[in-house]
Design a protein around this motif. Structure first.
Motif, PDB file in Angstrom:
ATOM      1  N   HIS A   1      79.351 -14.304  75.970  1.00  0.00           N
ATOM      2  CA  HIS A   1      79.600 -15.506  75.167  1.00  0.00           C
ATOM      3  C   HIS A   1      78.876 -16.710  75.766  1.00  0.00           C
ATOM      4  O   HIS A   1      78.314 -17.539  75.046  1.00  0.00           O
ATOM      5  CB  HIS A   1      81.101 -15.785  75.097  1.00  0.00           C
ATOM      6  CG  HIS A   1      81.847 -14.735  74.331  1.00  0.00           C
ATOM      7  ND1 HIS A   1      83.187 -14.501  74.495  1.00  0.00           N
ATOM      8  CD2 HIS A   1      81.436 -13.847  73.410  1.00  0.00           C
ATOM      9  CE1 HIS A   1      83.578 -13.522  73.698  1.00  0.00           C
ATOM     10  NE2 HIS A   1      82.523 -13.106  73.028  1.00  0.00           N
TER      11      HIS A   1
ATOM     12  N   THR B   1      83.175 -21.964  70.591  1.00  0.00           N
ATOM     13  CA  THR B   1      82.584 -21.859  69.257  1.00  0.00           C
ATOM     14  C   THR B   1      81.953 -20.481  69.069  1.00  0.00           C
ATOM     15  O   THR B   1      82.135 -19.833  68.036  1.00  0.00           O
ATOM     16  CB  THR B   1      81.498 -22.946  69.086  1.00  0.00           C
ATOM     17  OG1 THR B   1      82.090 -24.210  69.309  1.00  0.00           O
ATOM     18  CG2 THR B   1      80.907 -22.907  67.696  1.00  0.00           C
TER      19      THR B   1
ATOM     20  N   ARG C   1      82.704 -17.765  70.657  1.00  0.00           N
ATOM     21  CA  ARG C   1      83.754 -16.753  70.609  1.00  0.00           C
ATOM     22  C   ARG C   1      84.379 -16.705  69.212  1.00  0.00           C
ATOM     23  O   ARG C   1      84.614 -15.642  68.655  1.00  0.00           O
ATOM     24  CB  ARG C   1      84.827 -17.073  71.659  1.00  0.00           C
ATOM     25  CG  ARG C   1      85.832 -15.964  71.841  1.00  0.00           C
ATOM     26  CD  ARG C   1      86.946 -16.375  72.751  1.00  0.00           C
ATOM     27  NE  ARG C   1      86.459 -16.834  74.055  1.00  0.00           N
ATOM     28  CZ  ARG C   1      87.213 -17.463  74.934  1.00  0.00           C
ATOM     29  NH1 ARG C   1      88.462 -17.738  74.666  1.00  0.00           N
ATOM     30  NH2 ARG C   1      86.710 -17.841  76.081  1.00  0.00           N
TER      31      ARG C   1
ATOM     32  N   ARG D   1      83.050 -17.643  66.377  1.00  0.00           N
ATOM     33  CA  ARG D   1      82.126 -17.141  65.363  1.00  0.00           C
ATOM     34  C   ARG D   1      81.949 -15.632  65.477  1.00  0.00           C
ATOM     35  O   ARG D   1      81.852 -14.933  64.476  1.00  0.00           O
ATOM     36  CB  ARG D   1      80.776 -17.868  65.493  1.00  0.00           C
ATOM     37  CG  ARG D   1      80.866 -19.331  65.070  1.00  0.00           C
ATOM     38  CD  ARG D   1      79.635 -20.096  65.433  1.00  0.00           C
ATOM     39  NE  ARG D   1      78.454 -19.632  64.697  1.00  0.00           N
ATOM     40  CZ  ARG D   1      77.215 -20.047  64.957  1.00  0.00           C
ATOM     41  NH1 ARG D   1      76.995 -20.895  65.924  1.00  0.00           N
ATOM     42  NH2 ARG D   1      76.212 -19.599  64.261  1.00  0.00           N
ATOM     43  N   ILE D   2      81.900 -15.133  66.698  1.00  0.00           N
ATOM     44  CA  ILE D   2      81.790 -13.682  66.870  1.00  0.00           C
ATOM     45  C   ILE D   2      83.053 -13.004  66.354  1.00  0.00           C
ATOM     46  O   ILE D   2      83.004 -11.972  65.682  1.00  0.00           O
ATOM     47  CB  ILE D   2      81.543 -13.330  68.360  1.00  0.00           C
ATOM     48  CG1 ILE D   2      80.136 -13.780  68.759  1.00  0.00           C
ATOM     49  CG2 ILE D   2      81.715 -11.844  68.601  1.00  0.00           C
ATOM     50  CD1 ILE D   2      79.819 -13.550  70.222  1.00  0.00           C
ATOM     51  N   HIS D   3      84.182 -13.619  66.665  1.00  0.00           N
ATOM     52  CA  HIS D   3      85.458 -13.067  66.214  1.00  0.00           C
ATOM     53  C   HIS D   3      85.484 -12.965  64.685  1.00  0.00           C
ATOM     54  O   HIS D   3      85.839 -11.931  64.118  1.00  0.00           O
ATOM     55  CB  HIS D   3      86.591 -13.972  66.708  1.00  0.00           C
ATOM     56  CG  HIS D   3      87.960 -13.466  66.376  1.00  0.00           C
ATOM     57  ND1 HIS D   3      88.521 -12.405  67.042  1.00  0.00           N
ATOM     58  CD2 HIS D   3      88.858 -13.860  65.440  1.00  0.00           C
ATOM     59  CE1 HIS D   3      89.729 -12.170  66.528  1.00  0.00           C
ATOM     60  NE2 HIS D   3      89.956 -13.040  65.558  1.00  0.00           N
TER      61      HIS D   3
END
Lengths: 667, 185
Positions: B146, B159, B161, B163-165
């Motif tokens: 990240h 941010t 994290r 967006r990946i989530h």
């Protein structure tokens, strides 16, 4: 720790990027919460599946290509020179010197590089005082298609006449384009005028240009030089007795072009292209540069059945990103904007907004209604139409881009409120500082992208957005539009073919999963492509013989699987059989008609809109002519019960006669 | 003689800047798949080739400007992302050409060789927006943390994290129906 808190940490938890205490909290939570445990497990599986894809290796041809390109950019260094010295020492000075001399003289004999030739071809027309040429149109696999020839006369500085005639069983009167100064007159046969007038100016441009596109006439091919790759000078040949340099290259992955460029004038005299199974040649049969052309050429006696359309000259790339004319002529910009907005509202049927507040110093740069987003997936391509409005600040180089789309283009990291609805905003520093604000309103996805603009200013612009107009009250809230493709009895010249432009302008989203023939007759055939998505149906009615771009990726045409049919269907690929399975011979014409469909299943507020119970409204331009599969129409619209003939559109059976009436009012 | 494959990036860059062209070849061989993969997943097959080429040409021209503030790999992938974004913008503004229509066939044939599951995952991935595709590619496939991604994008760790989530949840949603369908006879 709550479920929500735990779930927010799953990504970091799975990748081992959490501090010990936090990780322990997550572990403790999932032990006592089966739902979160299952959620974490499914996320772990998704992550594992992703990891399973692995890094995609660069294919060898691409490796070679990049190496070649890098070699072009490499500066001479001491290393090759020293290597050369070593060779020199081995083989002796005299032969090497001789080779150098021969090599240099050969190099001097080369007229120029391929890139120079193409660049010269592009500017050649501006250097000639006049020309007259006639070219045969494209032959595909040896067969002539559509346009039999085109004549073009040009006299500097601004007189130009272009005439195209058509061949085949669908012979049409000539279409003549005459350009005088800044005015363009287009003489269109009456039988086509109804269709033509229905087009927006933007579409008219594309329509007028589409013949060039389809035929890929040499000048057009030359203007594609900036898109050509692997350009090579391969030799010389004579065309019309004139010495030509021959260059080859490719546009995109599969479209290969070979152009014979007149050495004296730079005009391409012969273009041969190949694409998949098709090959074509456009060749000039008359070429007279700097010929004295009298006024009479530009005084045309018009046939009785033509109509004159007056309009501004259409530039070759006027819809591209930067058009300096927009800055020089504000009124023209306004005109463009107005046309663009009407084009969008007329075809996309979404509620278009425009900003009422623009930061100080910013001015309108351009409006682009043809934003096309091509997203390949395994089922087909997705096209989304949006309206882009650009503003620039000439002093600060700041830019402001407003995208109104039916597909979400960006997402944001932080929540904000815009017009009372939730928006998202992200800021980036690379490649330059900019922010993206997105929100959804009235079914339209808004993206506001600003560089050199503060967040508060960006939000102020967003808050100042006002609807321009809403053509279809009650339907402007639909988030997703689908399209069906259809063509009916093109022998009567009721429709235009689907060209790449038409695809670009008309298609919203298309994901075709498979296709079956649902109806076949002597003059048409219906292909219904079933999407995996239950509320999407794509139909194409094909009539024999025309080359068209049909975005059906896996089409079974008359029971025969045609790979790549979505890209190009030629008459050789299409076989027609009637209902008894008898082969009908080579197709003569193929045409595809597009229709916009709006599926209420996407509205979300209408329950029960599933597979066999899909509520659908087909919108034909600005009127509803839709259908439903079951029950009555959607509440809140202007539509009454659907007539039976329209409801039968997607069913097997004879085509409803009413469709023809509707079609005449469109393209 | 030292095997070029064992030389670290910093030394290769130093050698290149001192005139050793072969050092760039080593860097190219080292990162070509990663760059191509990120471009492929962001732009699809038709755009990936051009983008990858543009990345390495840009790298060749600008490598002397690399100051070593960040890891070279991070710097290179940030460059790749920028090139991809540029391609998206340019592609969006140009008229559709014939190749747009032809890209799918090669894509389909490529996929036919892959396993059904991978094809489904690849397809589901391609349905996500470009920025989410590139995030998932960088994190799960290329293995960037990240923090490294946040350096590339110029935003904070949280941010990235988030967006990946969000992206992985979207991917999961798309994968579920596909896997269910695959079970059907």
């Amino acid at each position: 720790m709550t479920c929500e808190q735990a779930q927010a940490q799953f990504t970091a938890f799975l990748s081992g990027e959490m501090a010990g205490d936090d990780a322990n909290d997550v572990t403790a939570h999932i032990r006592q919460c089966p739902a979160c445990a299952a959620d974490l497990e499914s996320m772990r599986q998704a992550a594992a599946a992703l990891k399973g894809l692995g890094v995609r290796a660069m294919p060898e041809p691409v490796v070679s290509r990049v190496r070649r390109e890098l070699a072009r950019h490499r500066k001479p260094t001491s290393r090759p020179f020293l290597s050369g010295l070593r060779v020199w020492a081995v083989v002796g000075t005299v032969p090497v010197l001789a080779a150098l001399v021969v090599g240099l003289s050969l190099f001097r004999q080369q007229p120029s590089t391929a890139a120079e030739i193409i660049a010269r071809a592009e500017s050649a027309m501006t250097k000639l005082s006049s020309w007259h040429f006639r070219y045969r149109d494209t032959r595909i696999n040896g067969k002539r298609v559509e346009v039999s020839y085109a004549d073009e006369w040009y006299r500097a500085p601004d007189m130009r006449r272009q005439q195209e005639e058509f061949s085949g069983t669908h012979s049409k009167p000539p279409q003549v384009k005459l350009i005088r100064g800044n005015e363009e007159l287009l003489y269109v046969p009456k039988q086509r005028i109804a269709n033509f007038r229905a087009l927006t100016e933007k579409d008219q441009k594309n329509e007028a240009r589409s013949y060039e596109r389809r035929s890929l006439q040499p000048p057009y091919a030359a203007t594609q030089h900036h898109m050509m790759r692997e350009v090579r000078l391969v030799g010389t040949e004579r065309v019309l007795g004139r010495l030509c340099d021959v260059i080859t290259g490719r546009i995109g992955a599969a479209f290969r072009v070979r152009i014979a460029v007149d050495r004296e004038t730079g005009i391409p005299l012969r273009t041969t292209w190949s694409w998949e199974h098709a090959r074509g040649t456009s060749e000039m049969v008359v070429f007279e540069p700097n010929k004295k052309i009298g006024d009479d050429v530009f005084q045309i006696k018009l046939p009785s059945d033509v109509t004159v359309i007056r309009g501004p000259v259409f530039g070759p790339h006027d819809f591209h990103l930067v058009d300096l004319n927009h800055l020089k002529n504000p009124s023209e910009t306004e005109s463009h904007m107005s046309l663009a907005l009407s084009a969008l509202t007329g075809s996309a049927l979404i509620s278009v907004c425009e900003p009422t507040y623009i930061p100080h110093g910013y001015m309108l740069q351009g409006v682009f209604p043809d934003f096309t987003y091509v997203k390949p997936d395994r089922r087909g391509f997705s096209y989304s139409l949006s309206l882009d409005i650009y503003y620039i600040n000439p002093k600060t180089s700041g830019t402001l881009l407003l995208i109104q789309s039916v597909e979400r283009l960006f997402d944001g990291a932080e929540a904000v409120t815009v017009h009372g609805v939730e928006g998202r905003i992200s800021s980036f520093t690379s490649p330059y500082p900019y922010s993206i604000l997105t929100w959804i309103e009235g079914g339209v996805h808004f993206s506001l992208i600003g560089s050199e603009i503060s967040r508060p200013e960006l939000l102020k612009v967003a808050d100042g957005m006002k609807p321009l107009r809403s053509l279809i009250p009650g339907l402007s809230t639909g988030p997703t539009w689908r399209i069906t493709a259809e063509a009916v009895n093109s022998r009567k010249d009721e429709y235009v073919a689907v060209t790449p432009d038409a695809v670009k302008n008309r298609f919203r989203s298309l994901r075709v999963h498979g296709a079956t023939v649902t109806r076949a007759g002597h003059d048409h055939i219906v292909i219904t492509a079933h999407a995996k998505d239950p509320d999407l149906i794509v139909r194409s009615v094909l009539s024999p013989g025309f080359v068209s771009f049909v975005p059906v990726t896996k089409a079974f045409i008359a029971g025969r699987y045609v790979p790549g049919a979505g890209a190009l269907i030629t008459q050789d690929q299409v076989q027609f059989r009637d209902r008894q399975g008898l082969r009908l011979g080579k197709p003569l014409f193929l045409d595809v008609r597009l229709r916009y469909s709006f599926y209420a299943a996407r509205l979300g507020k209408h329950e029960g809109s599933r597979a066999n119970d899909v509520l659908a409204i087909i919108i034909d331009d600005r009127r509803f002519v839709g259908r439903v599969t079951k029950g009555e129409l959607i509440r809140g619209t202007r539509i009454g019960p659907i007539p039976a003939d329209v409801a039968a559109i997607l069913e097997t059976g004879p085509l409803p006669a009413r469709l023809k009436v509707i079609s005449k009012e469109r393209l | 003689m030292t095997d070029p494959k064992c030389v670290d990036d910093a030394n290769l860059i130093r050698d290149f800047n001192q005139g050793d062209e072969s050092a760039f070849d080593t860097l190219f061989d080292r990162y070509r798949d990663g760059v191509y993969s990120l471009a492929y997943r962001t732009l699809g097959p038709s755009g990936a080739e051009d983008a990858a080429q543009d990345v390495f040409v840009a790298l060749y021209k600008s490598l002397h400007r690399f100051r070593g503030d960040a890891a070279f790999k991070t710097w290179l992938f940030r460059l790749t992302l920028n090139v991809c974004r540029d391609h998206i913008r340019r592609h969006a503004k140009r008229p559709i050409l014939f190749d747009d229509m032809t890209g799918l066939e090669s894509q389909t044939s490529t996929r036919s060789a892959a396993s059904a599951v991978q094809t489904d995952v690849e397809s589901a991935l391609l349905e996500l927006p470009e920025d989410e595709r590139s995030l998932l590619e960088m994190h799960y496939i290329q293995g960037f943390s990240h923090r490294e991604i946040s350096e590339m994008l110029g935003c904070n760790n949280g941010t990235v994290r988030t967006r990946i989530h969000r992206a992985i949840i979207k991917l999961r949603r798309r994968l579920l129906p596909a896997s269910e369908e695959a079970d059907k006879p």
